[in-house]
Design an enzyme around this catalytic site. Structure first.
Site, mmCIF file in Angstrom:
data_model
loop_
_atom_site.group_PDB
_atom_site.id
_atom_site.type_symbol
_atom_site.label_atom_id
_atom_site.label_comp_id
_atom_site.label_asym_id
_atom_site.label_seq_id
_atom_site.Cartn_x
_atom_site.Cartn_y
_atom_site.Cartn_z
ATOM 1 N N LYS A 118 0.839 -1.206 0.000
ATOM 2 C CA LYS A 118 0.000 0.000 0.000
ATOM 3 C C LYS A 118 0.879 1.265 0.000
ATOM 4 C CE LYS A 118 -1.735 2.002 3.917
ATOM 5 N NZ LYS A 118 -1.560 3.451 3.916
ATOM 6 N N ASN A 119 1.852 1.287 0.884
ATOM 7 C CA ASN A 119 2.630 2.516 1.026
ATOM 8 C C ASN A 119 3.565 2.766 -0.149
ATOM 9 O OD1 ASN A 119 1.324 2.984 3.381
ATOM 10 N ND2 ASN A 119 3.061 2.539 4.734
ATOM 11 N N CYS A 177 -5.084 8.323 9.241
ATOM 12 C CA CYS A 177 -5.152 7.845 10.626
ATOM 13 C C CYS A 177 -4.781 8.955 11.598
ATOM 14 C CB CYS A 177 -4.160 6.710 10.826
ATOM 15 S SG CYS A 177 -4.620 5.196 10.013
ATOM 16 N N ARG A 198 1.001 14.787 12.822
ATOM 17 C CA ARG A 198 1.304 14.545 11.407
ATOM 18 C C ARG A 198 1.272 15.819 10.542
ATOM 19 N NH1 ARG A 198 -0.966 8.750 9.611
ATOM 20 N NH2 ARG A 198 1.045 8.643 8.613
ATOM 21 N N ASP A 237 4.595 0.831 12.110
ATOM 22 C CA ASP A 237 3.347 0.206 11.668
ATOM 23 C C ASP A 237 3.171 -1.212 12.216
ATOM 24 O OD1 ASP A 237 2.750 2.483 10.321
ATOM 25 O OD2 ASP A 237 3.030 1.678 8.301
ATOM 26 N N ARG A 277 -8.757 0.020 4.484
ATOM 27 C CA ARG A 277 -7.930 0.991 3.767
ATOM 28 C C ARG A 277 -6.620 0.359 3.323
ATOM 29 N NH1 ARG A 277 -6.005 5.256 7.370
ATOM 30 N NH2 ARG A 277 -4.548 5.313 5.656
HETATM 31 C C1 UD1 Z 1 4.453 6.832 6.125
HETATM 32 C C2 UD1 Z 1 3.551 5.627 5.996
HETATM 33 C C3 UD1 Z 1 3.018 5.201 7.358
HETATM 34 C C4 UD1 Z 1 4.158 4.997 8.331
HETATM 35 C C5 UD1 Z 1 5.079 6.217 8.349
HETATM 36 C C6 UD1 Z 1 6.318 6.009 9.195
HETATM 37 C C7 UD1 Z 1 2.610 5.953 3.801
HETATM 38 C C8 UD1 Z 1 1.401 6.206 2.985
HETATM 39 N N1 UD1 Z 1 2.455 5.972 5.121
HETATM 40 O O1 UD1 Z 1 3.638 7.898 6.618
HETATM 41 O O2 UD1 Z 1 2.302 3.977 7.195
HETATM 42 O O3 UD1 Z 1 3.628 4.810 9.629
HETATM 43 O O4 UD1 Z 1 5.513 6.527 7.014
HETATM 44 O O5 UD1 Z 1 7.011 4.892 8.784
HETATM 45 O O6 UD1 Z 1 3.668 5.696 3.272
HETATM 46 N N2 UD1 Z 1 6.574 14.689 10.246
HETATM 47 C C9 UD1 Z 1 6.765 16.023 10.508
HETATM 48 N N3 UD1 Z 1 6.655 16.902 9.459
HETATM 49 C C10 UD1 Z 1 6.419 16.493 8.199
HETATM 50 C C11 UD1 Z 1 6.237 15.118 7.930
HETATM 51 C C12 UD1 Z 1 6.323 14.243 8.986
HETATM 52 O O7 UD1 Z 1 6.986 16.418 11.641
HETATM 53 O O8 UD1 Z 1 6.352 17.346 7.294
HETATM 54 C C13 UD1 Z 1 6.644 13.730 11.363
HETATM 55 C C14 UD1 Z 1 5.310 13.026 11.582
HETATM 56 O O9 UD1 Z 1 4.454 13.792 12.373
HETATM 57 C C15 UD1 Z 1 5.736 11.759 12.252
HETATM 58 C C16 UD1 Z 1 7.095 11.466 11.603
HETATM 59 O O10 UD1 Z 1 7.526 12.681 11.026
HETATM 60 O O11 UD1 Z 1 5.916 11.965 13.633
HETATM 61 C C17 UD1 Z 1 7.044 10.377 10.541
HETATM 62 O O12 UD1 Z 1 6.175 10.758 9.506
HETATM 63 P P1 UD1 Z 1 6.408 10.344 7.995
HETATM 64 O O13 UD1 Z 1 7.667 9.536 7.872
HETATM 65 O O14 UD1 Z 1 6.258 11.551 7.158
HETATM 66 O O15 UD1 Z 1 5.181 9.376 7.762
HETATM 67 P P2 UD1 Z 1 4.170 9.406 6.567
HETATM 68 O O16 UD1 Z 1 4.887 9.624 5.291
HETATM 69 O O17 UD1 Z 1 3.020 10.258 6.915
#
Ligand code: UD1
Length: 424
Positions: free
Chosen positions: A22-23, A117, A122, A310, A402
């Site tokens: 999915k990711n 979620c 986030r 995850d 999802r």
């Molecule tokens: C992706 C995955 C999700 C997984 C996560 C971490 C997808 C669709 N989802 O989510 O399943 O749990 O990686 O492995 O691929 N953060 C910031 N600022 C930003 C972006 C992120 O502070 O601009 C923080 C987030 O709040 C969080 C951390 O960074 O605490 C990790 O987030 P991120 O690696 O961006 O996860 P996603 O890409 O949302």
């Protein structure tokens, strides 16, 4: 609203086939917006999130042909609008990955604030930091709950970007935005997840010049234009981990097929620490927890190649059943312990202090009415139900749908007593 009824039918046994990730597939689909040529993606799982992304792409003007058998042909010959559809975007946080390709192709994108979620705040500040570094102007339009990103008069221009945290989504967005930026872009402290490598592989097939994906420094040399590609999605490492834990928590024996051991090293290591037998075999991973003396362990979630956040909740469900105290520390997300309340309803007796969950272990869980508080937590509740005495009802299962393809069929194929019913 549907729910799942779970009962303990004893150890799970047999083989399960892992679907495309999915990711990985969501950014791969978004990347097709970079070109007017046709892109073919194979091994696409049939998931609610994939449908949302299809809807997003169609809203932007792409044509999506789905052969109904995991093959998508996406052609974005023209971009009709650069405005993200609010309803779709708020349904799924990953829709933010459409920002990078639209910005690269059209020089502008307007994106409502994402949903997905509710696991922590986030934010998308790192995505925006990356776009700014490429010379774009970012307006955070709080009143209308959207961000407006516009490239400079000469388009995007490559630069060095340091990510304060190796965010998966930010790395993907910046990677896609920079494919056609002038000069060279260097992403430092980039995320190293296999999904990033998969995306870079597809982008390179489309004509991009990306080096270093999978390491913490990615170098992108901008190209004039991007073209079509044919690409297969990598197997889902989180689904892989979920079925490995299904074997562990039911003390069963499962051959997890179409799984890449190299993508789940920490899960293998931690299960082995607990005394579960794990072997890598041709085309998969064999997990055997039958008649084993299992012991507790500690877990700390980290960006890849660390232990995946995850899999934190499914692993925690397992640890509640193992003799001895375990600790689970969540360092990636702020609020990813919502499943603890639900596990406690089943008798897990877990306490939380700061970002650590303390698990007394050795519990015989009992069935209860619980919620799927997020996608992976939903899977964790099903795993807990498979090991519990009595009947467990898991509600809000749209979270599970999802991200897991043929969830019920795959589990029942292993002997699980799991039924989906429509709630009145
Ligand atoms: C992706 C995955 C999700 C997984 C996560 C971490 C997808 C669709 N989802 O989510 O399943 O749990 O990686 O492995 O691929 N953060 C910031 N600022 C930003 C972006 C992120 O502070 O601009 C923080 C987030 O709040 C969080 C951390 O960074 O605490 C990790 O987030 P991120 O690696 O961006 O996860 P996603 O890409 O949302």
């Amino acid at each position: 609203m549907a729910k799942l009824i779970v009962e303990n039918g004893g150890p799970l046994y047999g083989e399960v086939q892992i679907s495309g990730a999915k990711n990985a597939v969501l950014p791969l689909m978004a990347a097709t917006l970079l070109t007017e040529e046709k892109c073919v993606i194979d091994g696409v799982p049939d998931l609610a999130d994939v449908k949302v992304m299809k809807g997003m792409l169609e809203n932007f003007g792409a044509t999506v042909v789905d052969d109904g058998n995991g093959l998508l042909e996406i052609t974005a010959s023209q971009i009709r609008t650069v405005n993200g559809d609010r309803k779709l975007v708020t349904e799924m946080r990953a829709s933010t990955v459409a920002m990078g390709p639209l910005l690269a192709r059209c020089g502008k994108v307007v994106m409502p604030l994402p949903g997905g979620c509710a696991i922590g705040k986030r934010p998308i500040d790192l995505h925006l930091k990356g776009f700014r570094a490429l010379g774009a102007t970012v307006i955070e339009d709080d009143e209308n709950e959207q961000v407006i990103v516009t490239a400079g008069p000469k388009g995007l221009v490559g630069d060095a970007i340091y990510l304060d945290f190796p965010s998966v989504g930010a790395t993907e967005n910046i990677l896609m935005a920079s494919t056609m930026a002038a000069g060279t872009t260097i992403i430092e402290n980039a995320a190293k997840e296999p999904e990033i490598v998969d995306l870079a592989n597809q982008l390179n097939k489309m004509g991009a010049k990306i080096k270093g994906a999978g390491t913490d420094t990615i170098r992108v040399t901008g190209v004039e234009r991007m073209g079509g590609s044919i690409h297969s999605v990598i197997p889902d490492r989180i689904e892989t981990g979920t079925f490995m834990l299904a074997a562990a928590i039911t003390r069963g024996e499962i051959l997890v097929k179409n799984a890449l051991p190299g993508h789940v090293r920490p899960i293998i290591a931690k299960l082995k620490e607990c005394g579960v037998e794990v072997e890598t075999v041709d085309d998969g991973i064999y997990v055997n927890a039958r008649d084993k003396e299992l012991i507790a362990t500690n877990i700390k979630t980290l960006p890849y190649p660390g232990f995946p956040t995850d899999i934190q909740s499914p692993f925690m469900a397992f640890l509640t059943t193992v003799k001895g105290k375990s600790e689970v520390k969540e360092t990636v997300f702020e609020n990813r312990f919502m499943h603890v309340n639900e596990l406690n309803r089943m008798g897990a007796d877990i306490t939380i202090e700061n970002r650590i969950a303390y698990i007394p272990g050795g519990k015989t869980l009992h069935g209860a009415k619980v919620r799927a508080t997020d996608l992976r937590a939903g899977a964790a509740m099903v795993l807990a139900g498979l090991a519990a005495e009595g009947k467990t009802e898991v509600s809000e299962i749209y979270h599970i749908e999802r991200g897991y393809e043929k969830f019920v069929e795959k589990f029942t194929g292993l002997g699980a007593l799991l039924t989906r019913v429509d709630e009145d």
